[in-house]
Design a protein around this motif. Sequence first.
Motif, PDB file in Angstrom:
ATOM      1  N   PHE A  69       6.217 -11.401  -1.049  1.00 48.56           N
ATOM      2  CA  PHE A  69       6.933 -10.788   0.042  1.00 48.56           C
ATOM      3  C   PHE A  69       6.850  -9.085  -0.375  1.00 48.56           C
ATOM      4  CE2 PHE A  69      10.773  -8.106   0.894  1.00 48.56           C
ATOM      5  CZ  PHE A  69      11.004  -8.290   2.258  1.00 48.56           C
ATOM      6  N   TRP A  70       6.508  -8.841  -1.321  1.00 46.54           N
ATOM      7  CA  TRP A  70       6.519  -7.228  -1.761  1.00 46.54           C
ATOM      8  C   TRP A  70       5.230  -6.509  -1.337  1.00 46.54           C
ATOM      9  CZ3 TRP A  70      11.494  -6.358  -2.176  1.00 46.54           C
ATOM     10  CH2 TRP A  70      12.440  -7.258  -2.753  1.00 46.54           C
ATOM     11  N   PRO A  71       4.043  -7.488  -1.920  1.00 43.61           N
ATOM     12  CA  PRO A  71       2.933  -6.767  -1.380  1.00 43.61           C
ATOM     13  C   PRO A  71       2.616  -6.538   0.282  1.00 43.61           C
ATOM     14  CG  PRO A  71       2.288  -8.757  -2.603  1.00 43.61           C
ATOM     15  CD  PRO A  71       3.806  -8.490  -2.875  1.00 43.61           C
ATOM     16  N   LYS A  72       3.110  -7.886   0.526  1.00 43.11           N
ATOM     17  CA  LYS A  72       2.905  -7.969   2.147  1.00 43.11           C
ATOM     18  C   LYS A  72       3.774  -6.817   2.882  1.00 43.11           C
ATOM     19  CE  LYS A  72       3.940 -10.856   6.068  1.00 43.11           C
ATOM     20  NZ  LYS A  72       4.405 -11.939   6.706  1.00 43.11           N
ATOM     21  N   ASN A  73       4.890  -6.301   2.364  1.00 45.14           N
ATOM     22  CA  ASN A  73       5.602  -5.467   3.032  1.00 45.14           C
ATOM     23  C   ASN A  73       5.370  -3.955   2.203  1.00 45.14           C
ATOM     24  OD1 ASN A  73       7.565  -6.524   5.001  1.00 45.14           O
ATOM     25  ND2 ASN A  73       7.514  -8.125   3.433  1.00 45.14           N
ATOM     26  N   ARG A  74       4.233  -3.884   1.381  1.00 40.14           N
ATOM     27  CA  ARG A  74       3.924  -2.502   0.920  1.00 40.14           C
ATOM     28  C   ARG A  74       5.080  -1.981   0.137  1.00 40.14           C
ATOM     29  NH1 ARG A  74       3.116   0.540   5.283  1.00 40.14           N
ATOM     30  NH2 ARG A  74       3.884  -1.041   6.603  1.00 40.14           N
ATOM     31  N   ILE A  75       5.781  -2.684  -0.613  1.00 40.47           N
ATOM     32  CA  ILE A  75       6.704  -2.077  -1.384  1.00 40.47           C
ATOM     33  C   ILE A  75       6.408  -2.227  -2.847  1.00 40.47           C
ATOM     34  CG2 ILE A  75       9.224  -2.442  -2.358  1.00 40.47           C
ATOM     35  CD1 ILE A  75       9.873  -3.517   0.518  1.00 40.47           C
ATOM     36  N   ASN A  76       6.070  -1.368  -3.420  1.00 41.76           N
ATOM     37  CA  ASN A  76       5.578  -1.427  -4.922  1.00 41.76           C
ATOM     38  C   ASN A  76       6.495  -1.689  -6.004  1.00 41.76           C
ATOM     39  OD1 ASN A  76       3.499  -1.110  -7.043  1.00 41.76           O
ATOM     40  ND2 ASN A  76       4.008   1.379  -7.166  1.00 41.76           N
ATOM     41  N   LEU A  77       6.396  -2.812  -6.725  1.00 42.04           N
ATOM     42  CA  LEU A  77       7.362  -2.997  -7.780  1.00 42.04           C
ATOM     43  C   LEU A  77       6.807  -2.409  -9.245  1.00 42.04           C
ATOM     44  CD1 LEU A  77       8.628  -6.433  -6.682  1.00 42.04           C
ATOM     45  CD2 LEU A  77       9.465  -4.330  -6.154  1.00 42.04           C
ATOM     46  N   LEU A  78       7.425  -1.663  -9.761  1.00 41.87           N
ATOM     47  CA  LEU A  78       6.843  -0.962 -11.043  1.00 41.87           C
ATOM     48  C   LEU A  78       7.880  -1.375 -12.183  1.00 41.87           C
ATOM     49  CD1 LEU A  78       4.807   0.708 -12.412  1.00 41.87           C
ATOM     50  CD2 LEU A  78       6.344   2.736 -11.659  1.00 41.87           C
TER      51      LEU A  78
END
Length: 480
Positions: A97-106
């Motif tokens: 879900f996160w890369p698909k929605n371009r939300i970078n988790l660090l």
Amino acid sequence: MSFIFTANRSKRGSPVIGMPCPSVYLGTVFFLLMRSIVIIGNGIAGITAAREIRKRSDDSLTVISSETDHFFSRTALMYVYMGQLEPHHLKPYEDWFWPKNRINLLRAHVEKINFDQKTLFLSGSSAGEELSYDVLILALGSTPNPLGLPGEQLAGVQGLYGLPDLARMQADTVGVREAVVVGGGLIGIELCEMLLSKGIRPTFVVREKSYWNSVLPDEESALVTNHIREHHVDLRLNTELTGLIDDGSGRVGQVTTSTGETLPAQFVGISVGVRPNIHFLRHTALETDRGILVNNFLETNLPDVYAIGDCVQHRIPPPGRKPLEQIWYTGRIMGETLAQTLTGTQTAYRPGVFFNSAKFFDIEYQTYGNAPARPDEHPDLQSFYWQHETRKLALRIYFRADTGAVVGMNTLGIRQRQAVWTEWIETEKPIGWIIGHLVDANFDPEFFRRYEPDMAAQFTRQFPQWPVETRPKKRLLFSW
């Protein structure tokens, strides 16, 4: 890059950037780069803000967390321990879900923030030691309060806040025979239920005269207190912990109490509340008190810096609310609200009628509106209290002594519809009308026994000055 045509400005005078497409407001043109929005904290507030901002903009989004790689449901931790859920069930979103929605988790820890240079200094990150931002959202959450007693660092002594706590508890309760839980809040009763699921009978140490007496009126508190004891919890009231004793191996083995007792305990669960997780911000330009101070647009005293969730303290709380409200749904509402502001529609935080819910073993609790623990200390209010003879079901309704307008309620064991009670409280429905329409709020499944006639009969005896307005009976379309 984005061309934004707008003269709509935030309170601080900076342009409010919307979707990266042309839009005309008052004719002034700004040429702006896509912003870098950094969110510290991957709890419900931070993740909601990220999701809602992504729906409305193409800004760069980075969410930083030192606790976990992914967002998880804190409220479900107990069910993993009890074997009712698997660890992967805690994640509401699949990892894709996160890369698909371009939300970078660090995954990193923020050591320091330079607000003048708009720079974060990180540790534990493969992305480097520094990260710049255009907009910073502080969603730092809360941290458990310590007991402040010697021995608190012993193995087997912990709270229950996040995934690391769950892992510790799973490991540290293996082979445990006696346990003590300290603090009469909601986490305390969850810890008791978790321990019981493993065959460990806990001693529950509570400093109040009855369970959660600072929140529940005496009658409701006594009902829950009795229910806790029925579930084989050794509940010690008017008692505090005074010490934790090493068993000789670096692990807790006993505790001492204010009543002079020494209790065996190979595990001690701490549930004495939480506080905003803002210790590293105390001596910075950011204004803080108990939490990070914000206005009704969730702005801090610094430009382009916002705060949401458990770490927030409202300078002027919304009507019927407290300066600090560390509740799951308020974090979600703050995230939604701030996303509106950051994407072009300046929106004030308005959480509406207060509500909360919990579960005391198998008794569900709900509260709406203004429901003080000490009704007799509020001469402008009256309250109607009904309790079933089984001492498993109860309802209390608070209303104005002069007008009869209902302002709040508590219920135990009878599920109610949130939307109905919210509308009744917002529109100041009179108590007599509500007593006659209680069936409309009942959310119990079909074939559950209904107690509204019993409640209405008792109310009429107790408050004859407020006539009950009964619901009109439905007419049959056909008669035979």
